[in-house]
Design an enzyme around this catalytic site. Structure first.
Site: not given
Length: 135
Positions: A46-47
């Site tokens: 998710g980064c």
């Protein structure tokens, strides 16, 4: 550094340019990971940048190590770690991180991608904390 000190430090700085410099300074205090720690099992999904967070769940209180390939993100990791520093697993789950981010101004002054990544870090740390309570 306490959460209150962190909030005060960010509030003291007048411009967001100064706050970004401070964020970078905080990130520079984190030790860099060696390649043997940069494993997929520690990578935060998710980064946009590469982020690794290693939990130390056997410690009391639990603690985390983290690194990123992006300097601003390293600063965000440092802020997140300060928020959760010296907290029990239950305290980690109970703390209102969003309120702290609002007081610092992080959510409104970083890009949507970094906000999403920051939330992914918090979610993963809370996941690790919840796992210790199941044992």
């Amino acid at each position: 550094m306490s959460i209150e000190t962190l909030i005060d430090d960010f509030s003291f700085l007048e411009s967001w340019e100064d706050r970004y410099k401070y964020l970078i300074e905080l990130g520079n205090k984190l030790p860099h990971f060696s390649d043997d720690k940069k494993l997929d099992e520690w990578k935060i999904v998710g980064c946009q940048s590469q982020v690794w967070i290693i939990p130390h769940l056997e410690a009391n209180p639990i603690y985390f190590e983290g690194d990123s390939d992006a300097i601003i993100v390293r600063g965000i990791i440092a802020v997140v770690f300060e928020i959760f520093k010296d907290k029990s697993a239950q305290e980690i789950l109970d703390i209102d991180v969003e309120e702290i981010f609002d007081k610092i101004g992080l959510r409104e002054h970083i890009t949507p991608n970094r906000r999403s990544g920051m939330q992914s870090m918090v979610d993963k740390i809370r996941y690790y904390a919840a796992q210790t309570l199941k044992d």
